[in-house]
Design an enzyme around this catalytic site. Structure first.
Site, PDB file in Angstrom:
ATOM      1  N   ARG A 224       0.856  -1.177   0.000  1.00  6.68           N
ATOM      2  CA  ARG A 224       0.000   0.000   0.000  1.00  6.68           C
ATOM      3  C   ARG A 224       0.899   1.237   0.000  1.00  6.68           C
ATOM      4  O   ARG A 224       2.103   1.135   0.192  1.00  6.68           O
ATOM      5  CB  ARG A 224      -0.936   0.001   1.218  1.00  6.68           C
ATOM      6  CG  ARG A 224      -0.284  -0.483   2.484  1.00  6.68           C
ATOM      7  CD  ARG A 224      -0.713   0.269   3.700  1.00  6.68           C
ATOM      8  NE  ARG A 224      -0.460   1.690   3.598  1.00  6.68           N
ATOM      9  CZ  ARG A 224       0.714   2.256   3.821  1.00  6.68           C
ATOM     10  NH1 ARG A 224       1.780   1.525   4.096  1.00  6.68           N
ATOM     11  NH2 ARG A 224       0.858   3.561   3.726  1.00  6.68           N
ATOM     12  N   GLY A 225       0.268   2.399  -0.221  1.00  2.00           N
ATOM     13  CA  GLY A 225       1.033   3.618  -0.425  1.00  2.00           C
ATOM     14  C   GLY A 225       1.193   3.846  -1.913  1.00  2.00           C
ATOM     15  O   GLY A 225       1.612   2.948  -2.649  1.00  2.00           O
ATOM     16  N   ALA A 226       0.840   5.059  -2.369  1.00  2.00           N
ATOM     17  CA  ALA A 226       0.782   5.319  -3.810  1.00  2.00           C
ATOM     18  C   ALA A 226       2.074   4.976  -4.550  1.00  2.00           C
ATOM     19  O   ALA A 226       2.036   4.277  -5.576  1.00  2.00           O
ATOM     20  CB  ALA A 226       0.387   6.778  -4.051  1.00  2.00           C
TER      21      ALA A 226
ATOM     22  N   ARG B 274      -6.588  -0.527  -7.604  1.00  2.00           N
ATOM     23  CA  ARG B 274      -6.870   0.591  -6.695  1.00  2.00           C
ATOM     24  C   ARG B 274      -7.096   1.826  -7.563  1.00  2.00           C
ATOM     25  O   ARG B 274      -6.184   2.254  -8.267  1.00  2.00           O
ATOM     26  CB  ARG B 274      -5.713   0.880  -5.735  1.00  2.00           C
ATOM     27  CG  ARG B 274      -5.364  -0.196  -4.730  1.00  2.00           C
ATOM     28  CD  ARG B 274      -6.382  -0.402  -3.627  1.00  2.00           C
ATOM     29  NE  ARG B 274      -6.620   0.764  -2.808  1.00  2.00           N
ATOM     30  CZ  ARG B 274      -5.927   1.066  -1.704  1.00  2.00           C
ATOM     31  NH1 ARG B 274      -4.914   0.310  -1.328  1.00  2.00           N
ATOM     32  NH2 ARG B 274      -6.246   2.118  -0.979  1.00  2.00           N
TER      33      ARG B 274
ATOM     34  N   GLN C 171      -2.893   2.100  10.025  1.00  2.00           N
ATOM     35  CA  GLN C 171      -1.566   2.185   9.424  1.00  2.00           C
ATOM     36  C   GLN C 171      -0.592   2.974  10.292  1.00  2.00           C
ATOM     37  O   GLN C 171       0.600   2.696  10.312  1.00  2.00           O
ATOM     38  CB  GLN C 171      -1.647   2.826   8.031  1.00  2.00           C
ATOM     39  CG  GLN C 171      -2.392   2.006   6.997  1.00  2.00           C
ATOM     40  CD  GLN C 171      -3.838   2.448   6.863  1.00  2.00           C
ATOM     41  OE1 GLN C 171      -4.479   2.791   7.853  1.00  2.00           O
ATOM     42  NE2 GLN C 171      -4.359   2.425   5.643  1.00  2.00           N
TER      43      GLN C 171
ATOM     44  N   ASP D 124      -2.191  10.705  -2.398  1.00  2.00           N
ATOM     45  CA  ASP D 124      -2.359   9.694  -3.433  1.00  2.00           C
ATOM     46  C   ASP D 124      -2.682  10.327  -4.779  1.00  2.00           C
ATOM     47  O   ASP D 124      -2.557   9.673  -5.812  1.00  2.00           O
ATOM     48  CB  ASP D 124      -3.467   8.717  -3.043  1.00  2.00           C
ATOM     49  CG  ASP D 124      -3.030   7.799  -1.918  1.00  2.00           C
ATOM     50  OD1 ASP D 124      -2.697   6.651  -2.218  1.00  2.00           O
ATOM     51  OD2 ASP D 124      -3.000   8.245  -0.757  1.00  2.00           O
TER      52      ASP D 124
ATOM     53  N   ASN E 213      -5.903  12.061   0.080  1.00  2.00           N
ATOM     54  CA  ASN E 213      -5.038  11.266   0.950  1.00  2.00           C
ATOM     55  C   ASN E 213      -5.916  10.415   1.852  1.00  2.00           C
ATOM     56  O   ASN E 213      -7.152  10.484   1.790  1.00  2.00           O
ATOM     57  CB  ASN E 213      -4.116  12.179   1.773  1.00  2.00           C
ATOM     58  CG  ASN E 213      -2.983  11.416   2.426  1.00  2.00           C
ATOM     59  OD1 ASN E 213      -2.300  10.615   1.786  1.00  2.00           O
ATOM     60  ND2 ASN E 213      -2.783  11.620   3.707  1.00  2.00           N
TER      61      ASN E 213
END
Length: 356
Positions: free
Chosen positions: A58-60, A101, A204, A245, A255
């Site tokens: 995860r995380g752009a 996503r 997170q 993001d 975000n």
């Protein structure tokens, strides 16, 4: 940048969530951190798409890097004499990766770069795909380190920061975006205190951010999301530092859900609000936040903590993953290309005069 030579980046960057071994993609499973460190090994593109959807990764920026290697894996099932033929055969797999996503623009950006690599490529198109995926990962790490210094330079010694979600090595190729600023600020002696919001419903902040910082020998303090405004009121925070993001042409940013609330509270208390993200997150084709598709996930994520249900049976839940912070609430947007102060259409165009 001169200040970069004074930072031992390796000392503050010990976590790597993505590893390509030439045959498979190894992803540190972020669903089970911090209690277990397990790897998910992906040997085909659909496994990568599934890992992105299920938040293994995860995380752009990390999603974009993973998708790039997903294209490399998809190429194993393709026989083509040149890049253009390969691109046509790869389109279904690339679409599945794209759909994993929808909000993070880095995913589409990375896939577009992989597709562009194939245009006009000859018989060595596979090697060119691998080289581009490697470059995307390497460039992200270098960008994060530069952003870290740029953001930290805006802070005075003794600064206390609050961050949201996880924007560190786990969300990138390494060092992190917003967490990279915090790492650089600590290394440069400018940040004295780091607070991390828990970030419901996936936690997170509680599971990942404080674990990451602890790995680097830093000492974060975890707070409940609902304690952030009180912390600001009592003078405990000088800057809020968040990731993104997607960043729109007017400076609106999407975000993790809860970022908008922090921006409102920061504005009310006269606290700086910094957004840190690579240029690949900037989407000058999206005019403003109203045009962003906000992903919604299953309600069960909100009705439980881990596998333990916390709400009565039959209760409904609404579970948007992101929110949009309007540009007028943002003090500065930090990218590897430079800093956009008081973001607006005009100031964004100064740094991004054309689509990136």
């Amino acid at each position: 940048m001169d200040n970069q030579t004074a930072i031992d980046f390796e000392l503050y960057d010990r976590v790597r969530p993505i590893r390509w071994d030439g045959q498979a993609l190894h992803l540190l499973d972020q669903r089970v951190l911090p209690f277990r460190e397990e790897q998910v090994v992906c040997t085909d593109s659909d496994a990568v798409a599934h890992a992105i959807t299920e938040l293994v990764v995860r995380g752009a920026p990390a999603i974009g890097i993973s998708a790039a290697y997903g294209v490399v894996l998809a190429a194993n099932a393709v026989e083509a004499a040149n890049g253009d033929s390969a691109l046509k055969a790869l389109e279904p797999a690339m679409q599945r990766l794209h759909d994993a996503r929808p909000t993070a623009v880095n995913l589409a950006w990375a896939l577009n770069r992989m597709g562009d690599t194939l245009h006009g490529a000859g018989a060595d198109w596979r090697e060119q795909l691998v080289a581009m995926a490697d470059r995307i990962a390497k460039d992200d790490l270098l960008a994060n380190r530069r952003m870290g210094v740029l953001g930290a330079q805006m802070m005075r010694p003794g600064t206390r920061v609050l961050t949201h979600c996880n924007t560190g090595s786990l969300a990138t190729a390494g060092f992190g975006t917003a967490l990279g600023v915090i790492r650089a600020g600590c290394a440069m002696g400018r940040i004295d205190k780091v607070y991390a919001g828990e970030t419901r419903p996936w936690l997170q902040g509680a599971r990942l951010t404080v674990w990451e910082l602890a790995q680097d020998g830093l000492n974060p303090t975890l707070i409940a999301d609902s304690a952030a405004a009180h912390l600001m009121k009592t003078g405990g925070v000088d800057w809020v530092v968040a990731g993104a993001d997607r960043i729109c042409a007017n400076g609106d940013t999407a975000n993790k859900i809860g970022t908008y609330s922090l921006a409102i509270a920061a504005k009310h208390h006269g606290i700086g609000f910094m957004v840190v993200a690579p240029a690949s997150t900037v989407d000058m084709n999206t005019p403003n936040g109203d045009a962003i598709e906000i992903e919604e996930r299953v309600p069960t994520e909100l009705l439980s903590v881990g596998s333990v249900r916390t709400a009565a049976e039959g209760v409904a839940a609404w579970n948007p993953v992101f929110d949009v912070t309007p540009a007028e609430l943002i003090t500065a947007i930090v990218t590897e290309k430079g800093v956009v102060h008081a973001p607006s259409v005009a100031t964004m165009r100064e740094l991004f005069p054309q689509d990136v």
